[in-house]
Design a protein around this motif. Structure first.
Motif, short mmCIF file in Angstrom:
data_model
loop_
_atom_site.label_atom_id
_atom_site.label_comp_id
_atom_site.label_asym_id
_atom_site.label_seq_id
_atom_site.Cartn_x
_atom_site.Cartn_y
_atom_site.Cartn_z
N ARG A 124 0.86 -0.93 0.42
CA ARG A 124 -0.13 0.17 -0.09
C ARG A 124 0.39 1.29 0.16
O ARG A 124 0.22 2.11 -0.28
N GLY A 125 1.77 1.25 0.77
CA GLY A 125 2.78 2.30 1.08
C GLY A 125 3.59 2.64 -0.51
O GLY A 125 3.83 3.87 -0.70
N TYR A 126 3.88 1.97 -1.05
CA TYR A 126 4.38 2.14 -2.58
C TYR A 126 3.43 2.52 -3.49
O TYR A 126 4.15 3.20 -4.75
N PHE A 127 2.36 2.60 -3.27
CA PHE A 127 1.06 2.83 -4.30
C PHE A 127 0.81 4.15 -3.98
O PHE A 127 0.03 5.06 -4.52
N LYS A 128 0.92 4.41 -2.61
CA LYS A 128 0.83 6.22 -1.87
C LYS A 128 1.37 6.93 -3.62
O LYS A 128 3.24 7.05 -3.16
N GLY A 129 0.90 8.15 -3.91
CA GLY A 129 0.91 9.44 -4.09
C GLY A 129 1.82 8.60 -5.68
O GLY A 129 2.26 9.29 -6.40
N ARG A 130 1.15 7.10 -6.23
CA ARG A 130 1.62 6.68 -7.73
C ARG A 130 -0.03 6.63 -7.89
O ARG A 130 -1.34 6.19 -6.89
N GLU A 131 -0.79 5.85 -9.29
CA GLU A 131 -1.90 5.68 -9.42
C GLU A 131 -2.10 4.38 -9.02
O GLU A 131 -1.44 3.41 -9.17
N THR A 132 -3.66 4.79 -8.26
CA THR A 132 -3.52 2.74 -7.69
C THR A 132 -4.16 2.16 -8.63
O THR A 132 -5.24 2.03 -9.17
N PRO A 133 -3.29 0.37 -8.52
CA PRO A 133 -4.02 -0.66 -9.15
C PRO A 133 -5.28 -0.82 -9.39
O PRO A 133 -6.06 -1.00 -7.62
N GLU A 134 -6.34 -1.09 -9.53
CA GLU A 134 -7.57 -1.39 -10.12
C GLU A 134 -8.01 -3.45 -8.06
O GLU A 134 -8.59 -2.76 -8.33
N TRP A 135 -6.57 -3.96 -8.58
CA TRP A 135 -6.51 -5.08 -7.69
C TRP A 135 -6.53 -4.81 -6.48
O TRP A 135 -7.44 -5.48 -5.39
N LEU A 136 -6.24 -3.34 -5.89
CA LEU A 136 -5.62 -2.70 -4.59
C LEU A 136 -7.00 -2.68 -3.82
O LEU A 136 -7.53 -1.41 -4.40
N PRO A 137 -7.75 -3.57 -2.61
CA PRO A 137 -8.48 -3.14 -2.24
C PRO A 137 -9.01 -1.66 -1.63
O PRO A 137 -7.60 -1.41 -1.33
N GLY A 138 -9.84 -1.01 -1.74
CA GLY A 138 -9.34 0.60 -0.94
C GLY A 138 -9.68 0.68 0.14
O GLY A 138 -9.19 1.10 1.18
N ASN A 139 -10.59 -0.80 1.24
CA ASN A 139 -10.53 -0.80 2.43
C ASN A 139 -9.77 -2.57 2.44
O ASN A 139 -8.81 -2.96 1.63
N LEU A 140 -9.23 -2.05 4.39
CA LEU A 140 -8.80 -2.31 4.32
C LEU A 140 -8.93 -4.02 4.56
O LEU A 140 -10.15 -4.58 4.53
N THR A 141 -8.22 -5.06 3.84
CA THR A 141 -8.94 -6.88 4.01
C THR A 141 -8.96 -7.24 5.26
O THR A 141 -8.46 -7.03 5.96
N PRO A 142 -9.40 -8.71 5.61
CA PRO A 142 -9.76 -9.24 6.41
C PRO A 142 -8.40 -9.52 7.44
O PRO A 142 -8.06 -9.64 8.01
N ASP A 143 -7.11 -9.97 6.24
CA ASP A 143 -5.41 -9.97 7.15
C ASP A 143 -5.20 -8.89 7.24
O ASP A 143 -4.21 -8.94 9.03
N GLU A 144 -5.62 -7.49 6.98
CA GLU A 144 -4.86 -6.57 7.48
C GLU A 144 -5.47 -5.72 8.69
O GLU A 144 -4.65 -5.35 9.96
N LYS A 145 -6.78 -6.36 9.07
CA LYS A 145 -6.80 -6.02 9.66
C LYS A 145 -7.09 -6.92 11.23
O LYS A 145 -6.85 -6.61 11.66
N HIS A 146 -6.98 -8.18 10.81
CA HIS A 146 -6.01 -8.50 11.70
C HIS A 146 -5.23 -9.07 12.04
O HIS A 146 -4.12 -8.89 13.13
#
Length: 162
Positions: A124-146
């Motif tokens: 997610r940090g890599y894409f900060k300030g860059r074009e966000t790819p469509e596959w990258l979820p806008g919200n946190l995934t269950p693994d990120e929340k975990h």
């Protein structure tokens, strides 16, 4: 005399604990993140060198402050993602990390969760300030929340043991 029973680790966990692969920082990393907390004992920092044109991970490394399972989880995760695209790396789960290690004791599942949490934060940090790819979820995934829940739990337990 301690009443603690030693944990049974797989041979792969013990091997990577004794001889971790990809340990240390990458100079010139263009993505990095931390999961966990030094205050609580388990922390993983992930460093990635990503090809900006192909989004392929050219190099990956880690720093870990934690137990054998924590070091092994971070080490195997870096081996699993090298050469993969960020999208492919994003799909790796803590369960896959555990499976690659030959299994983790139940009380050490959080080590795989922290490894995946650090990896996804780095992506997610890599894409900060860059074009966000469509596959990258806008919200946190269950693994990120975990991973966030694990960090909160470690904070609470750390405060109670002081």
């Amino acid at each position: 005399m301690s009443s603690r029973v030693p944990l049974t680790y797989s041979p792969k966990v013990l091997e990577l604990f004794r001889n971790p692969k990809n340990l240390g920082r990458i100079e010139g990393a263009n993505a990095q993140a931390i999961a966990g907390s030094l205050a609580c004992g388990d922390m993983i920092a992930v460093y990635l060198k990503v090809n900006d044109e192909t989004h392929r991970i050219e190099d990956a490394s880690f720093e870990s402050y934690g137990c054998a399972a924590n070091i092994a989880a971070a080490s195997i995760m870096t081996e699993m993602i090298k050469g993969r695209t960020l999208r492919e790396a994003w799909e790796i789960s803590w369960k896959q990390i555990s499976d690659e290690l030959g299994g983790l004791p139940v009380v050490k599942y959080h080590c795989g969760v922290l490894a995946v949490g650090a990896l996804r934060r780095a992506i997610r940090g890599y894409f900060k300030g860059r074009e966000t790819p469509e596959w990258l979820p806008g919200n946190l995934t269950p693994d990120e929340k975990h991973a966030l829940e694990e960090e909160k739990l470690m904070e609470i337990l750390s405060k109670k043991t002081k």
